[in-house]
Design a protein around this motif. Structure first.
Motif, PDB file in Angstrom:
ATOM      1  N   GLU A   4       0.830  -1.207   0.000  1.00 47.55           N
ATOM      2  CA  GLU A   4       0.000   0.000   0.000  1.00 47.55           C
ATOM      3  C   GLU A   4       0.863   1.255   0.000  1.00 47.55           C
ATOM      4  N   SER A   5       1.988   1.226   0.727  1.00 46.15           N
ATOM      5  CA  SER A   5       2.909   2.367   0.700  1.00 46.15           C
ATOM      6  C   SER A   5       3.499   2.552  -0.692  1.00 46.15           C
ATOM      7  N   ASP A   6       3.801   1.444  -1.349  1.00 44.94           N
ATOM      8  CA  ASP A   6       4.315   1.530  -2.726  1.00 44.94           C
ATOM      9  C   ASP A   6       3.269   2.130  -3.661  1.00 44.94           C
ATOM     10  N   LEU A  46       0.888   4.274  -2.820  1.00 47.03           N
ATOM     11  CA  LEU A  46       0.806   5.710  -2.536  1.00 47.03           C
ATOM     12  C   LEU A  46       2.000   6.449  -3.129  1.00 47.03           C
ATOM     13  N   ALA A  47       3.186   5.829  -3.064  1.00 52.20           N
ATOM     14  CA  ALA A  47       4.366   6.460  -3.660  1.00 52.20           C
ATOM     15  C   ALA A  47       4.223   6.554  -5.175  1.00 52.20           C
ATOM     16  N   GLU A 102       2.031   9.463  -6.089  1.00 51.69           N
ATOM     17  CA  GLU A 102       2.720  10.749  -6.002  1.00 51.69           C
ATOM     18  C   GLU A 102       3.694  10.928  -7.159  1.00 51.69           C
ATOM     19  N   GLU A 126       8.586  10.041   1.182  1.00 51.57           N
ATOM     20  CA  GLU A 126       8.122   9.704   2.533  1.00 51.57           C
ATOM     21  C   GLU A 126       7.420   8.348   2.538  1.00 51.57           C
ATOM     22  N   HIS A 127       6.643   8.079   1.508  1.00 51.47           N
ATOM     23  CA  HIS A 127       6.028   6.747   1.405  1.00 51.47           C
ATOM     24  C   HIS A 127       7.097   5.683   1.188  1.00 51.47           C
ATOM     25  N   ASP A 131       8.356   4.715   4.527  1.00 53.12           N
ATOM     26  CA  ASP A 131       7.416   3.794   5.179  1.00 53.12           C
ATOM     27  C   ASP A 131       7.601   2.370   4.659  1.00 53.12           C
TER      28      ASP A 131
END
Length: 436
Positions: free
Chosen positions: A96-98, A100-101, A104, A233-234, A237
Motif C-alpha cells: 500500500e505504501s508503494d 501511494l508512492a 505521487e 516519505e512513502h 514507510d
C-alpha cells in the motif's frame, strides 16, 4: 493554452505510461493479500504396472505368474497459513505504501508534463513573434535601402550609405533564417509534448492567483505538498516495513494442511480401492538457518537509511528549486517593465532620428542603428513576456500545485483509486478492469 494542456494531459505518453505503472503497482496489494488465502490444488495420478516371473519350490512343479494393474488416484489438497511472523500484514502495508508512492510519482509526472506543455506553447508563441519582427524588419530595411538608393541617385548620400543599408538588410535576412529554424524546432517540441500541431495560439498572461505571496510561504508549501517529497516519505514507510518483513523469518511459523485421496489398484492389486483423508497442523520454530535472515534484516536497515537520506536530499532539492523559481519569476516581472520602457523609448528615438535624417542632421547609419535598437528592444520584450509566463508556472510547479484543479482545466482528473478499488480484493480472474 488550457486547451493545449488538456490535450497533453489526456494523450502525452509519459503521463499515460506512469498511469499504467500505478495500475501495475496496484496489483502488489492482492499479491500480498494472497498470504492470507488458502492454497488449493487437485492432484491425479495414472499409470500401468505389469509383472511376471516364476517361483521354484523343491519337489513341486515350477510356478509361473503374471500380473497387471492400472494404479490411479485423484484427490484434493489444501493448505492455510495460520501465522507467518506478521509477514503478510507487513507485506500488505508495504504494498500500500508503494501504491501511494506511485500515485505521487504520477502527480509529479503530470506536473512535469504540464510545465513542459507551457514551455512548448510559449516557445512557439515567442519564436513566432520574433520571426514576425524579423520579417517586418526585413521589409523596413528593404524600404530603407530603396530610399537610400534614390537619395544616392540625386546625390544626397554617398555610396557608403548604400553599402551600409545593403549590409543591414543582408544581416536581417540571415537573422530571419536562423529564427525560422528555431521556430521549426519549437513546433516539433510542441508536437511531441502536446500531441498536435500548433495552429492559432492565443496570448497568455502569467498565472498569479494560485502563487504564494511570499518566499517563506512557498518553501513551506513545497515541503508539505510537493509530490516528489511525499513519494519519498512513502518510500521511507515501505523501507521500514521491509525490516519488519525480514524480522518475520525469526518468528515461529504455523500452518494447517488437509488432503483427500481416492486410489484404485492399490499395491498393484487389481480392483483394490482405498480412500484416505487427513488434516495436519504444523508448527515450525526457527533456531538457526545459516544466518541469512540476520543479514537480510541488517540489509533492510541500511536500505531504510538510504531511503531516509534520499528523502532529505529531495527536500533540499525542492527547496532550492522553489528559491530559484521565486527569484527568476520576480526578476522577470522587473525585466518586462524595463523592456516595455525600452521599446517605448526606442520608438521615440527612431522616429526622431528619421526626421533628423531627412534634413541631413543624421546619417543613414544612425537610422539603421536606431532601427536595430528598436528591433532588439522588441525582441527583448517578447522574450521577457515569455519568461514571465513560464517562470510563473514553474514556480507553481516548484511548490507542488501545478495540477488540473489549480489550473481549472476542462478535463476530468485521472483518479488512480478507481483501479485500486477494483483489484485490491480480487481473488481470481485474468482480465484487467479495462478488459485486457
Amino acid at each position: 493554452m488550457n486547451g493545449a494542456l488538456v490535450k497533453a494531459y489526456l494523450t502525452n505518453p509519459d503521463i499515460n505510461s506512469q498511469r499504467a505503472t500505478v495500475r501495475q503497482t496496484d496489483e502488489n496489494v492482492p499479491t500480498a493479500n494472497a498470504g492470507y488465502l488458502p492454497k488449493v490444488s487437485a492432484v491425479g495420478t495414472a499409470g500401468v504396472q505389469h509383472a511376471n516371473g516364476n517361483e521354484i519350490i523343491p519337489s513341486s512343479p515350477e510356478l509361473r505368474y503374471a500380473t497387471g494393474a492400472y494404479p490411479r488416484s485423484y484427490g484434493v489438497q489444501a493448505s492455510e497459513t495460520v501465522f507467518d511472523g506478521y509477514q503478510t500484514i507487513n507485506k500488505i502495508r508495504g504494498a500500500e505504501s508503494d501504491v501511494l508512492a506511485a500515485r505521487e510519482t504520477l502527480r509529479n509526472t503530470e506536473q512535469t508534463t504540464l510545465l513542459s506543455g507551457v514551455q512548448a506553447y510559449m516557445d512557439v508563441l515567442q519564436n513566432s513573434a520574433i520571426v514576425d519582427l524579423d520579417r517586418n524588419n526585413v521589409d523596413v530595411l528593404k524600404e530603407q535601402l530603396r530610399e537610400t538608393k534614390d537619395r544616392f541617385t540625386v546625390g544626397e548620400v554617398t555610396r557608403t550609405d548604400v553599402a551600409q543599408a545593403e549590409a543591414s538588410l543582408a544581416s536581417a535576412n540571415a537573422t530571419l533564417l536562423s529564427d525560422q529554424a528555431v521556430l521549426e524546432a519549437s513546433v516539433a517540441t510542441y508536437r511531441q509534448v502536446i500531441g498536435d500541431e500548433p495552429k492559432t495560439l492565443a496570448p497568455v498572461k502569467p498565472i498569479v492567483r494560485p502563487l504564494p505571496s511570499t518566499l517563506p510561504e512557498a518553501v513551506n508549501i513545497s515541503q508539505v505538498e510537493h509530490p516528489a517529497i511525499v513519494a519519498q516519505e512513502h518510500g521511507v514507510d515501505a523501507a521500514l516495513l521491509s525490516i519488519k518483513i525480514a524480522e518475520g523469518a525469526l518468528y515461529p511459523q504455523a500452518s494447517v494442511s488437509a488432503q483427500v485421496t481416492q486410489a484404485y489398484d492399490v499395491n498393484s492389486t487389481p480392483g483394490m480401492r482405498q480412500f484416505s483423508a487427513q488434516i495436519l497442523g504444523q508448527l515450525t520454530i526457527p533456531i538457526y538457518q545459516g544466518g541469512g535472515e540476520y543479514a537480510a534484516i541488517r540489509q533492510s536497515k541500511e536500505s531504510l537509511t538510504v531511503q531516509e537520506l534520499k528523502a532529505d536530499s529531495t527536500r533540499d532539492q525542492i527547496r532550492q528549486n522553489v528559491v530559484a523559481s521565486w527569484g527568476r519569476y520576480q526578476a522577470a516581472i522587473g525585466v518586462v517593465k524595463a523592456a516595455r520602457a525600452s521599446v517605448a523609448a526606442n520608438e521615440v528615438a527612431l522616429a526622431g532620428v528619421r526626421e533628423e535624417a531627412k534634413v541631413g542632421q543624421r546619417t543613414t547609419l544612425d537610422v539603421l542603428n536606431a532601427q536595430q535598437a528598436l528591433l532588439s528592444a522588441r525582441t527583448q520584450l517578447v522574450r521577457a513576456e515569455h519568461d514571465q509566463v513560464v517562470f510563473s508556472y514553474a514556480l507553481l510547479s516548484a511548490v507542488g500545485r501545478l495540477n488540473v484543479p489549480t489550473l481549472g482545466l476542462a478535463v476530468a482528473e485521472y483518479d488512480p483509486t478507481v483501479h485500486f478499488d477494483q483489484v485490491k480484493d480480487k481473488w481470481i480472474g485474468l482480465r484487467t478492469p479495462d478488459g485486457k
